[in-house]
Design an enzyme around this catalytic site. Sequence first.
Site, short mmCIF file in Angstrom:
data_model
loop_
_atom_site.label_atom_id
_atom_site.label_comp_id
_atom_site.label_asym_id
_atom_site.label_seq_id
_atom_site.Cartn_x
_atom_site.Cartn_y
_atom_site.Cartn_z
N ALA A 124 -2.36 -12.55 -17.70
CA ALA A 124 -1.24 -13.38 -18.17
C ALA A 124 0.02 -12.58 -18.45
O ALA A 124 1.09 -13.14 -18.63
CB ALA A 124 -1.65 -14.15 -19.43
N GLY A 125 -0.12 -11.26 -18.50
CA GLY A 125 1.03 -10.41 -18.83
C GLY A 125 2.13 -10.50 -17.78
O GLY A 125 1.89 -10.93 -16.64
N ARG A 156 7.27 -3.77 -16.07
CA ARG A 156 7.56 -2.43 -15.56
C ARG A 156 7.47 -2.32 -14.03
O ARG A 156 7.88 -1.34 -13.45
CB ARG A 156 6.63 -1.41 -16.22
CG ARG A 156 7.07 -1.07 -17.63
CD ARG A 156 6.03 -0.27 -18.36
NE ARG A 156 4.90 -1.08 -18.78
CZ ARG A 156 3.79 -0.59 -19.31
NH1 ARG A 156 3.64 0.71 -19.45
NH2 ARG A 156 2.82 -1.39 -19.69
N ASN A 162 -8.70 3.82 -25.50
CA ASN A 162 -9.32 2.57 -25.09
C ASN A 162 -8.97 2.28 -23.63
O ASN A 162 -7.80 2.11 -23.29
CB ASN A 162 -8.75 1.46 -26.01
CG ASN A 162 -9.17 0.08 -25.58
OD1 ASN A 162 -10.12 -0.08 -24.82
ND2 ASN A 162 -8.45 -0.92 -26.08
N LYS A 179 0.20 -7.93 22.17
CA LYS A 179 0.22 -8.97 21.15
C LYS A 179 -0.54 -10.19 21.64
O LYS A 179 -0.27 -10.66 22.75
CB LYS A 179 1.66 -9.36 20.81
CG LYS A 179 1.74 -10.32 19.64
CD LYS A 179 2.79 -11.40 19.78
CE LYS A 179 2.38 -12.48 20.73
NZ LYS A 179 3.29 -13.63 20.76
N TYR A 210 4.88 -3.96 27.53
CA TYR A 210 4.69 -5.01 26.53
C TYR A 210 3.83 -6.11 27.14
O TYR A 210 4.20 -6.72 28.16
CB TYR A 210 6.04 -5.60 26.08
CG TYR A 210 5.82 -6.81 25.21
CD1 TYR A 210 5.13 -6.68 24.01
CD2 TYR A 210 6.25 -8.07 25.59
CE1 TYR A 210 4.88 -7.79 23.21
CE2 TYR A 210 6.00 -9.19 24.79
CZ TYR A 210 5.31 -9.03 23.60
OH TYR A 210 5.05 -10.12 22.82
N ASN A 237 -4.86 -2.95 36.93
CA ASN A 237 -4.07 -1.79 36.50
C ASN A 237 -2.64 -2.24 36.24
O ASN A 237 -2.00 -2.85 37.09
CB ASN A 237 -4.10 -0.74 37.62
CG ASN A 237 -3.48 0.56 37.14
OD1 ASN A 237 -4.15 1.40 36.54
ND2 ASN A 237 -2.19 0.71 37.37
N TYR A 278 8.86 -14.96 26.13
CA TYR A 278 9.71 -15.77 25.25
C TYR A 278 11.00 -16.12 25.97
O TYR A 278 11.68 -15.23 26.49
CB TYR A 278 10.00 -14.95 23.98
CG TYR A 278 10.78 -15.68 22.93
CD1 TYR A 278 10.39 -16.94 22.48
CD2 TYR A 278 11.91 -15.10 22.35
CE1 TYR A 278 11.11 -17.60 21.49
CE2 TYR A 278 12.62 -15.75 21.35
CZ TYR A 278 12.22 -17.01 20.93
OH TYR A 278 12.93 -17.65 19.96
N ARG A 327 12.75 -7.30 45.27
CA ARG A 327 13.73 -6.29 44.85
C ARG A 327 14.84 -6.22 45.89
O ARG A 327 14.64 -6.62 47.04
CB ARG A 327 13.08 -4.92 44.64
CG ARG A 327 12.19 -4.42 45.76
CD ARG A 327 11.95 -2.93 45.61
NE ARG A 327 10.63 -2.57 45.13
CZ ARG A 327 9.75 -1.84 45.84
NH1 ARG A 327 10.04 -1.42 47.07
NH2 ARG A 327 8.60 -1.54 45.34
C1 UD1 Z 1 -4.26 -2.60 -23.92
C2 UD1 Z 1 -5.01 -2.26 -25.21
C3 UD1 Z 1 -5.00 -0.75 -25.42
C4 UD1 Z 1 -5.60 -0.07 -24.20
C5 UD1 Z 1 -4.87 -0.48 -22.93
C6 UD1 Z 1 -5.62 0.04 -21.71
C7 UD1 Z 1 -4.61 -4.18 -26.66
C8 UD1 Z 1 -3.90 -4.67 -27.88
N1 UD1 Z 1 -4.39 -2.93 -26.32
O1 UD1 Z 1 -2.92 -2.19 -24.15
O2 UD1 Z 1 -5.75 -0.42 -26.57
O3 UD1 Z 1 -5.54 1.33 -24.37
O4 UD1 Z 1 -4.85 -1.91 -22.82
O5 UD1 Z 1 -4.93 -0.27 -20.56
O6 UD1 Z 1 -5.39 -4.90 -26.09
N2 UD1 Z 1 -2.44 -9.77 -21.17
C9 UD1 Z 1 -2.60 -11.14 -21.23
N3 UD1 Z 1 -1.93 -11.83 -22.18
C10 UD1 Z 1 -1.07 -11.24 -23.06
C11 UD1 Z 1 -0.91 -9.82 -22.98
C12 UD1 Z 1 -1.61 -9.12 -22.04
O7 UD1 Z 1 -3.37 -11.70 -20.45
O8 UD1 Z 1 -0.48 -11.94 -23.88
C13 UD1 Z 1 -3.18 -9.03 -20.13
C14 UD1 Z 1 -2.26 -8.24 -19.21
O9 UD1 Z 1 -1.89 -9.03 -18.09
C15 UD1 Z 1 -3.14 -7.07 -18.83
C16 UD1 Z 1 -4.05 -6.87 -20.04
O10 UD1 Z 1 -4.00 -8.08 -20.77
O11 UD1 Z 1 -3.94 -7.36 -17.70
C17 UD1 Z 1 -3.64 -5.71 -20.91
O12 UD1 Z 1 -2.35 -5.95 -21.41
P1 UD1 Z 1 -1.28 -4.80 -21.59
O13 UD1 Z 1 -0.03 -5.41 -22.08
O14 UD1 Z 1 -1.23 -3.96 -20.37
O15 UD1 Z 1 -1.95 -4.01 -22.80
P2 UD1 Z 1 -1.66 -2.54 -23.18
O16 UD1 Z 1 -0.45 -2.48 -24.01
O17 UD1 Z 1 -1.72 -1.67 -21.97
MG MG Z 2 -1.74 -2.00 -19.78
#
Ligand code: UD1
Ligand code: MG
Length: 433
Positions: free
Chosen positions: A10-11, A15, A164, A325, A339, A350, A360, A413
């Site tokens: 969902a993120g 970046r 983590n 193609k 082509y 050949n 085309y 030709r």
């Molecule tokens: C998270 C961990 C961190 C870990 C790191 C590893 C938490 C609070 N922190 O941090 O400890 O070291 O991953 O990569 O969990 N996502 C959602 N909904 C949201 C926010 C995020 O689905 O509201 C998803 C993102 O799309 C992603 C995953 O959760 O796939 C991780 O989110 P991200 O924002 O990358 O967490 P980090 O800050 O990297």
């Molecule tokens: Mg992350």
Amino acid sequence: MSLSVIVLAAGQGTRMKSDLPKVLHPISGQPMLYYVIEAAKTLSDDITVILFHQAKRIETAVRARFSDVKFKIQDHARYPGTGGAVMNIETMHDKVLVLNGDMPLVTSESLEPLILCDADIVMSVFDLDNPSGYGRVVIENGEVMAIVEEKDCTKEQKKIKTVNAGVYLFKKEVLDRYLPLLSNDNAQAEYYLTDIVKMAREDGLHIKPVWVDETSFKGVNSRYDLANAEELMQDRIKEKWMRNGVTMHLPSTIYIDSRAVFEGDCTLDNGVTIHGETIITHSHIRSHTVVEDADIKNSTCGPMARIRPGSIIEDSHIGNFVEVKKSHLKRVKAGHLSYLGDATIDEGTNIGAGTITCNYDGIGKHKTFIGKNVFIGSDTQLVAPVKIEDDVIIAAGSTVTEDIQKGSLAISRTPQKIVENFFYKYFSKKSVK
Ligand code: UD1
Ligand code: MG
């Protein structure tokens, strides 16, 4: 296996600086999310993908490939963060594996140690010399005490090198009990999934760290990470095919799509690119040839050939600077500079250097049929639609606009003219003795 899987996707992926959602960025030909779901599918029959940003677009892409995955839209406005992402999800099984959609290198083998570990919460960790950006894991006597996000770390906690990796195995009852207790009282004002650990620990639950292979758990956050992940994915793909009998010269210069398949004895020379759902059987693909969604059997292609989608090439030789193609070639030689598009070319034929199928006309594409044992002289244009029957000779430099009957010669030709001594007159020079 009695395991449910939740894939966090969902993120926003800010970046990546892209309009394309992060988890749909391709790696070796497929969206990175596909690899995660693929790994999940070998472990579980109950997979839920959590979406929010560009949810419809991601759902459509996933449905195009996987029919039995569920989707849940996160209540992101009220409950942002990884904790908010897993709230109110109905899972079928007693154990819940939480994966990240941006971890394309994760495999079912790399997840196995987590699944085999028995605890209330099992979490993936690894040690890094430079742990910045990751949540730090506080471990005492083999038990995890807490996970502290970098932004919330004290100076001392920042020095912890065990981080983590972001993948967890929860007992369902643990999620049910602690998710409603999460708060967003932290530097990012988000609901952290990781805060469950501290609460569970305080209640005396068992939280085990499992050290995992860093490569498989690498997250992709930027296009630089994407490139690194693709490099690692390429290594895996190539190693698999080399172990299956494909010779690769200078493999670091070769690119192979994750969907490509090789059968029998194959050789790929340096600089070869294989895209899409290509199948290559008993063939030699020579330097700097590019193949996409094609089927090549018992043939040699290249160097520097381009075999485009829909091509079927059997028992043939395709030489340098030949583009094919959507054509079917069977026991054909096309050695140089041609082509061949929307064509069917039969056995023993050949194709001379510089032969072009003019498929085309500016409005539509048209087909060229070439029969058996046809000899096409160099620099021939075949203006489609056109049919050339068996046993035909076409003289070099011809423009073919009409069908040619079996056994005939076709020549079109301008007749050659000779003007004697023209050179000397034109340049006002004398003949060299
Ligand atoms: C998270 C961990 C961190 C870990 C790191 C590893 C938490 C609070 N922190 O941090 O400890 O070291 O991953 O990569 O969990 N996502 C959602 N909904 C949201 C926010 C995020 O689905 O509201 C998803 C993102 O799309 C992603 C995953 O959760 O796939 C991780 O989110 P991200 O924002 O990358 O967490 P980090 O800050 O990297
Ligand atoms: Mg992350």
